[in-house]
Design an enzyme around this catalytic site. Structure first.
Site, PDB file in Angstrom:
ATOM      1  N   GLU A 104      16.375  49.317   8.055  1.00 43.42           N
ATOM      2  CA  GLU A 104      15.026  48.701   8.041  1.00 43.42           C
ATOM      3  C   GLU A 104      14.593  48.422   6.536  1.00 43.42           C
ATOM      4  OE1 GLU A 104      12.296  50.203  10.730  1.00 43.42           O
ATOM      5  OE2 GLU A 104      10.491  49.645   9.278  1.00 43.42           O
ATOM      6  N   ASP A 105      14.682  49.266   5.577  1.00 45.55           N
ATOM      7  CA  ASP A 105      14.292  49.370   4.387  1.00 45.55           C
ATOM      8  C   ASP A 105      15.105  48.921   3.013  1.00 45.55           C
ATOM      9  OD1 ASP A 105      11.871  50.037   5.741  1.00 45.55           O
ATOM     10  OD2 ASP A 105      11.787  52.079   5.077  1.00 45.55           O
TER      11      ASP A 105
END
Ligand code: MN
Length: 762
Positions: A92-93
């Protein structure tokens, strides 16, 4: 992308230390490639998160390490979940992709990480990105329960560190957490985590009350310890004797495998309840802290082999109740039939020293581990107890809901809440087969639960041989019989008589079908009519739809076949060359309206002009049209938030408004931060509920006197009703702020005959 300060050598040392500590804890459980994989996961996450930092300033990597530790130590998960937890924010990051994870760690870990990666909320049209994400998490959950457990660990760590978030974000996170994660933790039996999360939520929402309760718990700690000792004095000899009696037998087993732990032993805990549950007691029972006697429960935990569990627990129960008088209706035997979330324990309430009610919980070490850690511990003992399929049933329910058609994510969320988090009710078919439905389910839900064809044809339902309304709420132990008719079919009103997603979606589907069939009839009728009027169908149908304000052709057909649209209305048209010509246009309806509108809104905006004492997103509220929510009536000083309505005006709610959680959760993007400034001297309406006994000297007069003369407050309304001396009064007063309101409430509470006063929240 924000830029971050590089990780310092000291910080790197701390990171490595934290990781080594985790590694050492998990290493005894390693199998196969686990050791290699966990190291690789750490290296990858460390590299990928790079210089990222958390709001607290801490290097980001500390978060996944801590989540992994929680998974292992507090939830009891194994190495695969630990690897998943270390990687949970990587896709996600950072730049790492899902296929990188699949390549390096294989399908199991990759599935877990995928389940934990949020859907990008920016590029889809979902009405509620949170709900869409939850749906995704749940779809993975039915394949691998570890996903939701890691998600809970993630949320727990974020809650533990929430202090570094800005306050309005805290509020949003708290709402989402209490809407979804608290019930999930409950359903999965993660009692400790649920308790801790609920306490943090309370601390965010009601900091004053939270601190008050904490200080009171500390203050009374000594008394509680003494009381527990007094409680056990008369019991300990007998408990010790039971221990000795059983020793002989277990020693034989102990010598067989040399395990001393098999000797019967017991632990005693006197645990205070969660701050949040004390808070709820204070609120619902409206008694002062000192009067809550069930602040703690006494727990006796026996360490005995499985075959002896039930017998020993009842022996302990008998020892306790020989000394203290039990209250029969408070006896709960969750050993014979465990709760829906797997909880096993024997509970009773006895009258202890000084006549106080004391809750006593009797259980074994195994039951205790399940009660505290829930799901994972349950799995560890799987096969031990025949009733171990409680979770299987739950997972099946989730699968069913995921398969149900929902018009949008919010509807899905609602379905999920009512069907999966509620307690259960057990009922029986005429053959004696047991069916489990969510609590609150109706007789009609039952019919659809058995089979949708049976549901469609239901005309009457018998419960325990008596005919009941189809919306009858099921009670444990009911035996149901469905009476059907070939000609029956579902109608709109049935939707109000069911709560399960399955029944609702089946009824909707059938009504859609019904609508389609009716539509055909309606269309045929219109065709006939237009033929009679000697005009063409295709040329004119859309004109009619538009002229009478229908959204679509099927809507018109449907109304025709239901006789809600009368064909005679078509006479407004004149006919030219097979075409209908609509009547000349009426003057636009809107023209006089604006003045109306203005007179309506101007007093409102005049009123709001006075009070410039709210900041919305740090700017004065004047630039918005706003008013105060009628449900919770905030006064200056109450924690509040602003909600952007669909008409683009703001509604100010109290943070503890019963609607707040719902709004914050489902429409988080419509919520704006709102704060009071110290300026402004507007007045607010507060509504108070007063209960008391009328001693005959005119309590209304005393109250009125105190409020208007002593307290100098303006009363807006006052209504009172009573019976045999007891009365309930509803008073609206104007106050400047929360402090003034509090003073007033304290003063009223002290009056003779008044025994309860509270702010109205609905
Ligand atoms: Mn995270």
């Amino acid at each position: 992308m924000p830029t971050y300060k590089a990780i310092s050598p000291n910080e790197l040392l701390e990171i490595k230390e934290a990781y080594t500590e985790l590694f050492d804890k998990v290493s005894p459980k390693f199998k196969g490639d686990d050791e290699e994989n966990i190291n690789e996961a750490f290296e990858l996450a460390l590299e990928a998160h790079g210089e990222q930092r958390r709001k607290s300033g801490e290097p980001y990597i500390m978060h996944p390490i801590e989540v992994a530790r929680i998974c292992f130590e507090e939830i009891g998960l194994g190495p695969t979940a630990v690897i998943g937890a270390i990687l949970h924010d990587v896709v996600e990051d950072t730049q790492i992709s899902q296929s990188d994870i699949l390549d390096k760690f294989g399908p199991k870990v990759s599935k877990i990480v995928d389940g934990l990666t949020k859907i990008d909320g920016l590029y889809n049209n979902e009405s509620s990105p949170q709900a869409a994400n939850l749906k995704k998490v749940l779809s993975t959950l039915v394949e691998d329960v570890r996903v939701i457990l890691i998600k809970l660990a993630d949320r727990l760590h974020n809650m533990r560190t929430i202090d570094s978030m800005p306050r309005h974000k805290q509020i949003g996170i708290a709402a989402e957490t209490s809407y979804i994660y608290v019930p999930l933790a409950h359903r999965l039996g993660l009692y400790n985590i649920k308790k801790e999360i609920e306490d943090i939520i309370l601390k965010i929402k009601e900091p004053e009350d939270y601190n008050y309760i904490i200080s009171k718990i500390k203050e009374t700690e000594g008394d509680r310890k003494n009381y527990i000792q007094d409680f056990f004095k008369p019991l300990s000899a007998k408990l010790d004797k039971l221990k000795e009696d059983t020793n002989g037998r277990y020693k034989y087993m102990a010598s067989e495998n040399g395990d001393e732990a098999l000797t019967f032993d017991y632990r005693i805990l006197g645990r205070t309840k969660a701050v949040s549950s004390i808070y709820n007691k204070l609120k619902t029972k409206k008694v002062p802290f000192e009067k809550i006697y069930d602040l703690f429960a006494i727990r006796i935990i026996a360490d005995v082999p499985i075959e002896e569990e039930k017998q020993i627990c009842w022996q302990i129960y008998s020892i306790v109740t020989d000394v203290y008088k039990p209250i029969p209706e408070r006896l709960k035997d969750w050993i014979t039939s465990p709760k829906g979330n797997g909880y096993e324990s024997l509970h009773t309430t006895v009258i202890g020293p000084e006549g106080r009610y004391v809750e006593v919980q009797v259980r074994t070490e195994r039951m205790d581990e399940i009660a505290e850690k829930g799901f994972a511990a349950h799995w560890k003992y799987k096969g031990v107890n025949t009733s171990n399929n409680v979770y299987d049933r739950w997972l099946n329910n989730i699968r069913e809901i995921l398969d149900t058609q929902h018009s949008d994510a919010i509807e899905f969320l609602n379905d999920f809440k009512t069907n999966l988090f509620s307690e259960e009710v057990y009922v029986f078919t005429p053959n004696g087969d047991m069916r489990v439905l969510p609590k609150g389910a109706t007789a009609l839900d039952f019919a659809f639960d058995i089979h949708s064809d049976l549901g469609y044809k239901t005309t009457a339902i018998k419960v325990n041989n008596k005919i009941v309304p189809m919306g009858y709420k099921l009670q444990n132990g009911d035996q149901l019989e469905i009476i059907t008719s070939k000609n029956q079919k579902p109608s709109e009103s049935w939707l109000k008589m069911v709560v399960t997603g399955k029944a609702r979606s089946k009824i909707r589907a059938s009504m859609k079908e019904d609508r389609r069939a009716k539509g055909i009839l309606g269309k045929e009728a219109l065709e006939r009519k237009l033929r009679n009027m000697k005009v063409g169908f295709d040329e004119n149908v859309d004109l009619i739809v538009k002229h009478f304000g229908y959204q679509s052709r099927p809507d018109l057909y449907f109304d025709i076949s239901n006789d809600d649209f009368k064909m005679a209305e078509l006479k407004v048209f004149t006919v030219e060359n097979q075409r209908l010509v609509p009547p000349a246009k009426e003057p636009p309806k809107g023209s006089p309206a604006p003045t109306d509108e203005q007179t309506k809104t101007s007093p409102k905006s005049a009123k709001t002009k006075i009070s410039t004492n709210i900041l919305v997103n740090d700017e004065p509220i004047d630039q918005y049209k706003y008013d105060f929510a009628r449900c919770c009536k905030p006064v200056q000083g109450d924690p509040i938030f602003a909600y952007l309505t669909s008409e683009n005006s703001l509604k100010i709610h109290r943070l503890n408004c019963t609607n707040a959680e719902n709004l914050l959760m489902k429409y988080g993007y419509r919520v704006l931060k709102a704060e009071w400034t110290r300026l402004g001297n507007s007045e607010f309406i507060a509504e108070l509920m007063i209960k008391g006994v009328d001693s005959g000297v005119g309590v209304i007069q005393t109250l009125t006197n105190v409020i208007s003369n002593d307290l100098q407050l303006n009363m807006r309304s006052f209504s009172i009703k009573g019976k045999e001396g007891y009365f309930e009064g509803l008073i609206s007063v104007l106050v400047k702020n929360k402090d003034q309101l509090k003073l007033a409430m304290d003063a009223i509470e002290k009056l003779d005959g008044i025994y309860e006063i509270s702010r109205v929240e609905k």
